[in-house]
Design an enzyme around this catalytic site. Structure first.
Site, mmCIF file in Angstrom:
data_model
loop_
_atom_site.group_PDB
_atom_site.id
_atom_site.type_symbol
_atom_site.label_atom_id
_atom_site.label_comp_id
_atom_site.label_asym_id
_atom_site.label_seq_id
_atom_site.Cartn_x
_atom_site.Cartn_y
_atom_site.Cartn_z
ATOM 1 N N SER A 25 16.695 6.199 -4.796
ATOM 2 C CA SER A 25 17.868 5.564 -5.512
ATOM 3 C C SER A 25 17.896 3.727 -5.065
ATOM 4 O O SER A 25 18.041 3.849 -3.796
ATOM 5 C CB SER A 25 19.314 5.966 -5.343
ATOM 6 N N HIS A 55 17.123 5.471 -11.670
ATOM 7 C CA HIS A 55 15.887 6.098 -11.415
ATOM 8 C C HIS A 55 14.891 5.892 -12.618
ATOM 9 O O HIS A 55 15.574 6.173 -13.582
ATOM 10 C CB HIS A 55 15.690 7.556 -11.168
ATOM 11 N N HIS A 77 15.290 15.786 -8.998
ATOM 12 C CA HIS A 77 16.482 16.385 -8.078
ATOM 13 C C HIS A 77 16.741 17.801 -8.432
ATOM 14 O O HIS A 77 16.790 18.099 -9.478
ATOM 15 C CB HIS A 77 17.654 15.689 -7.907
ATOM 16 N N TYR A 79 19.512 19.272 -8.010
ATOM 17 C CA TYR A 79 20.658 19.375 -8.570
ATOM 18 C C TYR A 79 20.955 19.152 -10.041
ATOM 19 O O TYR A 79 21.684 19.309 -10.772
ATOM 20 C CB TYR A 79 21.794 18.329 -7.968
ATOM 21 N N GLU A 80 19.512 18.597 -10.571
ATOM 22 C CA GLU A 80 19.564 18.465 -12.030
ATOM 23 C C GLU A 80 19.253 19.638 -12.710
ATOM 24 O O GLU A 80 19.348 19.907 -13.982
ATOM 25 C CB GLU A 80 18.494 17.338 -12.456
ATOM 26 N N ALA A 107 18.157 7.287 -0.383
ATOM 27 C CA ALA A 107 19.403 6.856 -0.111
ATOM 28 C C ALA A 107 20.233 7.857 0.485
ATOM 29 O O ALA A 107 20.073 9.000 0.220
ATOM 30 C CB ALA A 107 20.272 6.357 -1.500
ATOM 31 N N MET A 205 20.436 14.407 -0.959
ATOM 32 C CA MET A 205 20.180 15.326 -1.773
ATOM 33 C C MET A 205 18.706 15.575 -2.249
ATOM 34 O O MET A 205 18.461 15.954 -3.111
ATOM 35 C CB MET A 205 21.120 15.411 -2.912
ATOM 36 N N SER A 206 17.946 14.925 -1.541
ATOM 37 C CA SER A 206 16.381 15.243 -1.805
ATOM 38 C C SER A 206 15.567 15.217 -0.473
ATOM 39 O O SER A 206 16.079 15.278 0.551
ATOM 40 C CB SER A 206 16.046 13.796 -2.649
ATOM 41 N N ASN A 229 26.273 4.487 2.598
ATOM 42 C CA ASN A 229 27.654 4.515 2.748
ATOM 43 C C ASN A 229 28.227 5.327 4.113
ATOM 44 O O ASN A 229 27.368 6.272 4.517
ATOM 45 C CB ASN A 229 28.228 5.455 1.519
ATOM 46 N N HIS A 241 28.771 7.019 -7.072
ATOM 47 C CA HIS A 241 27.131 6.565 -7.123
ATOM 48 C C HIS A 241 26.985 5.114 -7.318
ATOM 49 O O HIS A 241 25.966 4.452 -6.577
ATOM 50 C CB HIS A 241 26.582 7.420 -8.467
HETATM 51 N N1 HPA Z 1 25.959 12.190 0.444
HETATM 52 C C1 HPA Z 1 24.911 12.946 -0.026
HETATM 53 N N2 HPA Z 1 24.012 12.189 -0.680
HETATM 54 C C2 HPA Z 1 24.282 10.731 -0.600
HETATM 55 C C3 HPA Z 1 25.223 10.358 -0.073
HETATM 56 C C4 HPA Z 1 26.163 10.961 0.665
HETATM 57 O O1 HPA Z 1 27.145 10.301 1.255
HETATM 58 N N3 HPA Z 1 24.986 8.774 -0.083
HETATM 59 C C5 HPA Z 1 23.748 8.725 -0.722
HETATM 60 N N4 HPA Z 1 23.203 9.952 -0.988
#
Ligand code: HPA
Length: 266
Positions: A25, A55, A77, A79-80, A107, A205-206, A229, A241
């Site tokens: 990302s 993406h 992903h 989660y998709e 990310a 998540m990847s 973050n 996001h």
């Molecule tokens: N958690 C999960 N996935 C993420 C995060 C997060 O804080 N930041 C970017 N991808």
């Protein structure tokens, strides 16, 4: 696989990439800058389209510093709603194309309290908390063994090389353990606490499904997280996001120069 390979070899004129890079990302710009040929996933037999905002969803072939590179600009992903097997199919394609080394980027949220947004973290190991594994199902011995060893998924010499390349560029670099959740919801404060106590430094998540399959196929794996973050509301703020993409954007210049320096020194 034969359909995919025939299509790609035909399109690229039998381009043999040495290195594959999966761009996470907000980190896809490298593939805009270095692009000899781009093929949308939607055109490639047996690939799935990328659907996440931020993406792009294409395979980019380029020569960088005399090396043949293939890049995934955008990834799919779990989660998709795709299966683990579907999201890791491109890794097997890379193996078939001749790739030896794969750089997985993403990310991620900080769990380690010393990390700040826009920091880069070299992944030293991972914890798979996604609740599944891409190798579930019948095993194809052509790619790898049934019970693959996982003692050094992220090759130590690549970790050292990446650290050295960062130092040369005077980029502060973190190292740590990447914890993967399925998502798509971000973590609760209690979950972040748990991840920290169980040894995670960053959460995302990847990457983990891809790393498992790459290791299984005998590829050398390097992983780099862009910390976007503080994980879930550690500072009392809500996480979005947009915030993740913005922080990845802030890191993209140093991220790009680090990747280029690593490619030069591989
Ligand atoms: N958690 C999960 N996935 C993420 C995060 C997060 O804080 N930041 C970017 N991808």
């Amino acid at each position: 696989m034969k359909d995919t390979m025939d299509f790609l070899n035909n399109k690229t004129g039998n381009f043999v990439p040495e290195v594959a890079i999966v761009l996470g990302s907000g980190l896809g710009e490298l593939a805009d800058e270095f692009c000899d040929m781009a093929i949308p996933y939607s055109e490639i037999p047996n690939f799935i389209k990328s659907g996440v905002h931020g993406h792009k969803g294409r395979l980019v072939f380029a020569k960088i510093d005399g090396k043949n590179i293939v890049m995934m600009q955008g990834r799919n992903h779990y989660y998709e709603g795709h299966s683990m097997q579907e999201i890791t199919y491109p890794i097997k394609v890379f193996k078939e194309l001749g790739v030896k080394t794969i750089i997985l980027t993403n990310a991620a949220g900080a769990v380690n309290e010393t990390f700040k947004p826009a920091d880069l973290m070299i992944i030293t190991d991972h914890i798979n908390h996604m609740g599944s594994n891409p190798l579930i199902g019948p095993n194809d011995e052509h790619f790898g063994e049934r019970f693959p060893d996982m003692s050094e998924v992220y090759k130590k010499d690549l970790v050292e090389l990446a650290k050295k390349c960062a130092k040369e560029l005077k980029i502060d670099i973190q190292t740590g353990v990447y914890w993967a959740n399925s998502g798509p919801s971000y973590e609760t404060p209690a979950e972040i606490n748990m991840i920290r106590q169980l040894g995670g430094d960053a959460v995302g998540m990847s990457t983990v499904p891809e790393a498992i399959v790459a290791n299984y196929c005998g590829l050398n794996v390097l992983g780099i997280s862009c910390i976007t973050n503080a994980a879930s509301s550690a500072n009392g703020n809500k996480l979005s996001h947009e915030e993740v993409i913005e922080a990845a954007n802030n890191a993209k210049v140093k991220f790009k120069s680090l990747i280029l320096n690593i490619l030069k020194n591989l």
